[in-house]
Motif scaffolding. Sequence first.
Motif, short mmCIF file in Angstrom:
data_model
loop_
_atom_site.label_atom_id
_atom_site.label_comp_id
_atom_site.label_asym_id
_atom_site.label_seq_id
_atom_site.Cartn_x
_atom_site.Cartn_y
_atom_site.Cartn_z
N ILE A 93 16.60 47.73 37.10
CA ILE A 93 17.78 48.57 36.95
C ILE A 93 18.47 48.66 38.31
O ILE A 93 17.81 48.81 39.34
CB ILE A 93 17.40 49.98 36.47
CG1 ILE A 93 16.66 49.89 35.13
CG2 ILE A 93 18.63 50.88 36.35
CD1 ILE A 93 15.95 51.16 34.73
N SER A 94 19.79 48.55 38.32
CA SER A 94 20.53 48.66 39.58
C SER A 94 21.71 49.60 39.42
O SER A 94 22.21 49.81 38.32
CB SER A 94 21.00 47.29 40.07
OG SER A 94 22.14 46.86 39.35
N GLY A 95 22.13 50.13 40.56
CA GLY A 95 23.30 51.00 40.55
C GLY A 95 23.91 51.06 41.93
O GLY A 95 23.18 51.14 42.93
N ALA A 96 25.24 51.00 42.00
CA ALA A 96 25.95 51.09 43.27
C ALA A 96 26.44 52.53 43.44
O ALA A 96 27.22 53.02 42.62
CB ALA A 96 27.12 50.12 43.31
N ILE A 97 25.97 53.17 44.50
CA ILE A 97 26.29 54.57 44.74
C ILE A 97 27.44 54.67 45.73
O ILE A 97 27.41 54.04 46.79
CB ILE A 97 25.05 55.32 45.26
CG1 ILE A 97 23.90 55.18 44.25
CG2 ILE A 97 25.37 56.79 45.52
CD1 ILE A 97 22.60 55.81 44.68
N ALA A 133 19.99 59.42 41.31
CA ALA A 133 18.92 60.14 42.00
C ALA A 133 17.56 59.50 41.70
O ALA A 133 16.70 59.40 42.59
CB ALA A 133 18.92 61.62 41.57
N TRP A 134 17.37 59.07 40.44
CA TRP A 134 16.13 58.37 40.08
C TRP A 134 15.99 57.07 40.86
O TRP A 134 14.90 56.76 41.38
CB TRP A 134 16.13 58.09 38.57
CG TRP A 134 14.93 57.31 38.10
CD1 TRP A 134 13.72 57.80 37.72
CD2 TRP A 134 14.84 55.88 37.96
NE1 TRP A 134 12.87 56.78 37.36
CE2 TRP A 134 13.54 55.59 37.50
CE3 TRP A 134 15.74 54.84 38.18
CZ2 TRP A 134 13.12 54.29 37.25
CZ3 TRP A 134 15.30 53.54 37.93
CH2 TRP A 134 14.01 53.27 37.48
N LEU A 135 17.08 56.31 40.95
CA LEU A 135 17.05 55.05 41.71
C LEU A 135 16.65 55.29 43.17
O LEU A 135 15.81 54.57 43.73
CB LEU A 135 18.42 54.39 41.66
CG LEU A 135 18.73 53.38 40.57
CD1 LEU A 135 20.16 52.91 40.69
CD2 LEU A 135 17.77 52.20 40.61
N LEU A 136 17.25 56.30 43.78
CA LEU A 136 16.93 56.59 45.17
C LEU A 136 15.47 56.99 45.31
O LEU A 136 14.79 56.58 46.27
CB LEU A 136 17.83 57.71 45.69
CG LEU A 136 19.31 57.37 45.88
CD1 LEU A 136 20.04 58.55 46.52
CD2 LEU A 136 19.49 56.13 46.75
N ARG A 137 14.97 57.78 44.36
CA ARG A 137 13.57 58.22 44.43
C ARG A 137 12.62 57.03 44.36
O ARG A 137 11.58 57.00 45.03
CB ARG A 137 13.31 59.22 43.29
CG ARG A 137 11.92 59.81 43.29
CD ARG A 137 11.89 61.15 42.55
NE ARG A 137 12.52 61.09 41.25
CZ ARG A 137 11.89 60.72 40.13
NH1 ARG A 137 10.62 60.35 40.16
NH2 ARG A 137 12.53 60.73 38.97
#
Length: 279
Positions: A93-97, A133-137
Amino acid sequence: MKLTNEFGAPDEIVRAIQNDPYTKDGADFSVTELIKPPQIRRLWKEHDEDISVDVRDEIWKLLGKGVHAAIEQAESEGTKEQRFHAKHNDFTISGAIDLIGDDGLITDYKVTSAYSVQKGLKEDWERQLNLYAWLLRQNGITANKLQIVAICRDWMKSRVGKYDYPDSMVVVLSVPMWRDGRQDDYVDQRVRIHTQESTIPCTPEERWARGAYQVNPTHSKGGKPRSFDTLQDARDYINKQKTGSYIIKDGDAKYVRCESWCEVAPFCPQWKGDKGDGR
């Protein structure tokens, strides 16, 4: 996807829309895909070469990219426009913050309508930022606070003071931070929904239904039936009533997303069934 230009937009506008640098960077799912209804995502994968979208309907994305580019160039503390990856059950899973402050504040910028801001924080916005927040964790970084910075593209000063209209074109919305377990459960639920063999039809909420639910009094003095867009709104209304009993029934819904905003609607069996189109 085929990009059409039925309303004669200039070539430079068309090329700007075609020049979309977006990528999931090798991930199985982006954060926005996980939130998206699984039926829409699967129909996009199956019919990508047959889907037609007009330039007119992509202008809002161009405005959003312009705002993000300008903010990215501005001086500010923190990490901007960084994509993170994480694994869940062998899926990436990826996400650009947009912005991660040095104090752990996650900020996401939205170019949206004043009406959307009047309606309050969207559930999908809350889900998106909690997935960030989950990705960062998963990457050893702790998020302490979440917020949406909404830029109202159609804001008018003359409407300020009426019907909760925003006082400014820029509105900051605080986003509730879920506990870790809730974030974990949501990720697990969405991955399972998107990877199971059968496709789940879209819910009335996912179809942006208007009048999807009707609250009927079960007694003669309970007043007239009331229509609501979401099941939660219908339940909230009942909970606020001091007397009487009520039941919730399916309403005569108008599906705004299907009618006007869903590019895969021509290929959707659910939408065809609603119209009585067996083709």
